[in-house]
Scaffold this motif. Structure first.
Motif, short mmCIF file in Angstrom:
data_model
loop_
_atom_site.label_atom_id
_atom_site.label_comp_id
_atom_site.label_asym_id
_atom_site.label_seq_id
_atom_site.Cartn_x
_atom_site.Cartn_y
_atom_site.Cartn_z
N UNK A 133 99.40 10.05 67.15
CA UNK A 133 100.56 11.14 66.30
C UNK A 133 101.90 10.87 66.73
N UNK A 134 102.17 10.59 67.97
CA UNK A 134 103.47 10.56 68.28
C UNK A 134 104.11 9.27 67.64
N UNK A 135 103.45 8.11 67.59
CA UNK A 135 103.90 6.87 67.26
C UNK A 135 103.89 6.91 65.65
N UNK A 136 102.96 7.73 64.91
CA UNK A 136 102.98 7.86 63.59
C UNK A 136 104.34 8.59 63.08
N UNK A 137 104.73 9.73 63.99
CA UNK A 137 105.83 10.37 63.69
C UNK A 137 107.09 9.50 63.73
N UNK A 138 107.26 8.60 64.79
CA UNK A 138 108.17 7.62 64.93
C UNK A 138 108.23 6.59 63.71
N UNK A 139 107.11 6.24 63.20
CA UNK A 139 106.90 5.62 61.96
C UNK A 139 107.45 6.02 60.72
N UNK A 140 107.19 7.49 60.57
CA UNK A 140 107.58 8.12 59.59
C UNK A 140 109.10 8.11 59.47
N UNK A 141 109.71 7.86 60.41
CA UNK A 141 111.24 8.02 60.43
C UNK A 141 111.61 6.56 60.01
N UNK A 142 110.89 5.39 60.43
CA UNK A 142 111.30 4.17 59.96
C UNK A 142 110.78 3.89 58.45
N UNK A 143 109.92 4.61 57.85
CA UNK A 143 109.58 4.33 56.60
C UNK A 143 110.59 5.15 55.60
N UNK A 144 111.36 6.48 56.11
CA UNK A 144 112.21 6.95 55.30
C UNK A 144 113.30 6.09 54.91
N UNK A 145 113.69 5.33 55.84
CA UNK A 145 114.99 4.30 56.01
C UNK A 145 114.45 3.35 55.11
N UNK A 146 113.33 2.40 55.21
CA UNK A 146 113.14 1.10 55.18
C UNK A 146 112.45 1.02 53.60
N UNK A 147 111.79 2.02 53.06
CA UNK A 147 111.05 1.87 52.05
C UNK A 147 111.88 2.17 50.89
N UNK A 148 111.88 1.42 49.50
CA UNK A 148 112.74 1.67 48.37
C UNK A 148 111.78 2.80 47.65
N UNK A 149 112.37 3.23 46.79
CA UNK A 149 111.55 4.13 45.91
C UNK A 149 110.79 3.42 45.05
N UNK A 150 109.54 3.64 44.81
CA UNK A 150 108.66 2.74 44.06
C UNK A 150 107.72 3.73 43.12
N UNK A 151 108.12 3.38 41.86
CA UNK A 151 107.62 4.24 40.65
C UNK A 151 105.91 4.40 40.78
#
Length: 390
Positions: free
Chosen positions: A178-196
């Motif tokens: 769960x902790x690692x997944x939360x850190x990944x969530x922060x990475x995904x917010x910054x790295x992923x573009x919007x994908x329709x």
């Protein structure tokens, strides 16, 4: 000219960063899915239940994924994919906190249902997202990256979760995920573009999707072979402990080898799949049959057991990648829904395999797991070799 080239290079690397971020998510989700396999004995002992009853956690998880995949994907098919993925990972994090705090068998099961719902949506969108954000012509490489995330889960995630469970308790294993997944969530917010969204599909259009004989063939083979695989793999820890008499450290090493060969499978797929599509599927199905049939000899040689796991891990990786690639090829529109059906059927196979494996242990003995799984795999190979419909 130089500015244009620099912008093109920056855009190119942003695409790969997005693919890597999704691959990291695949690592986390598959670690969570597989880690109970390495903790089965600990969970059973803590709650005072049999290993077959503890194995039902794996079955129920898979069946929830199977039942929820299509309805959830239909309901969310209009969502922008980045936002949907962030919501999915958020649910995943909260459910793992619930697993760590569970006071009994049934509360653990409830929290795992939450993880299963997140899993159902994730595997409906992860592969299409990776393919869509990858540079043009690199779709098979993007698929292999997702498979690499899966392999790392087997190499590092499952064994590490097992080691944490052995030394700190299985609850800490779930909390760590769960902790690692939360850190990944922060990475995904910054790295992923919007994908329709890849396009909404209504339930009325599903019969048209299912009229494709090749797609039905993929789903049928997936169901049967995955069931054969998980009849054995769900109970690989007690099998190696009770039948082969391997120690805890040796079992961890065997699990690492099994996962590690997935790297090789991912590389081979990305490099040679386009040239040897038919061979890959033949080799994968027949290789799984050989590996499962050979498991009876695992108790006589550690080296032999490792060789069996090398073949087995390589073949299941190639099988998974080949079938996903075929689904993407057959359904270019509404891919997320087709993949959600694939994920659902795959998880019916996981749940059925774990359930049947528990029955085999109870009535035939743990030593016979490989024979039952091999028998099903052989039937799949005979059927596919005669039909060859894709």
């Amino acid at each position: 000219m130089q500015d244009s080239q620099a912008n093109h290079l920056t855009h190119h690397w942003k695409m790969w960063l997005a693919v890597i971020a999704i691959s990291l998510a695949a690592f986390i989700f598959n670690t969570s899915e597989f880690v109970p396999i390495g903790l089965l004995s600990l969970i059973a002992k803590d709650f005072g239940v049999s290993e077959a009853e503890a194995g039902f956690l794996i079955s129920l998880y898979a069946w929830v994924v199977a039942l929820a995949s299509l309805p959830l994907m239909l309901a969310c098919s209009r969502f922008e994919m980045k936002r949907l993925l962030l919501l999915v990972v958020g649910l995943f994090v909260l459910s793992h906190i619930g697993s760590a705090l569970s006071s009994g068998y049934w509360t653990l099961m409830l929290s795992r249902i939450g993880v299963a719902c997140a899993h159902a949506l994730f595997w409906s969108i992860a592969t299409p997202m990776a393919v869509r954000v990858a540079p043009k012509g690199k779709e098979s490489v993007a698929l292999s990256c997702i498979a690499t995330g899966t392999s790392i889960a087997l190499i590092a995630g499952l064994p590490l979760g097992r080691v944490i469970g052995l030394h700190l308790g299985w609850r800490i294993s779930f909390l760590s995920i769960g902790i690692v997944a939360f850190l990944l969530l922060l990475v995904l917010v910054k790295s992923l573009p919007k994908i329709p969204s890849g396009g909404a599909i209504s339930p009325r259009s599903l019969p048209k999707l299912l009229k494709t004989p090749q797609l039905l063939g993929i789903y049928g083979i997936t169901l049967c072979l995955v069931s054969a695989h998980f009849i054995v793999y769900s109970y690989i820890e007690p099998f190696l402990m009770q039948y082969a008499n391997f120690g805890e450290n040796v079992i961890t090493m065997v699990l690492i080898v099994f996962g590690g060969i997935g790297f090789v499978g991912s590389f081979v797929f990305s490099k040679y799949y386009n040239e040897y599509k038919t061979f890959f599927l033949n080799f994968a199905i027949f290789g799984i049959f050989i590996a499962l049939a050979s498991l009876i000899g695992a108790k006589f040689s550690l080296f032999g057991a490792l060789l069996i796991c090398v073949l087995w891990g390589l073949c299941i990786t190639l099988f998974n990648l080949t079938l996903q690639a075929k689904v993407l090829q057959l359904v270019p529109v509404g891919t997320a829904v087709a993949m959600s059906m694939f994920s659902g059927i795959y998880n019916v196979g996981i749940g059925s395999g774990a359930f049947v494996g528990g029955i085999v242990i109870q009535y035939l003995g743990i030593a016979n797991l490989g024979f039952v799984g091999a028998g099903i795999a052989l039937c799949v190979y005979i059927y596919y070799s005669k039909k060859m419909f894709f």
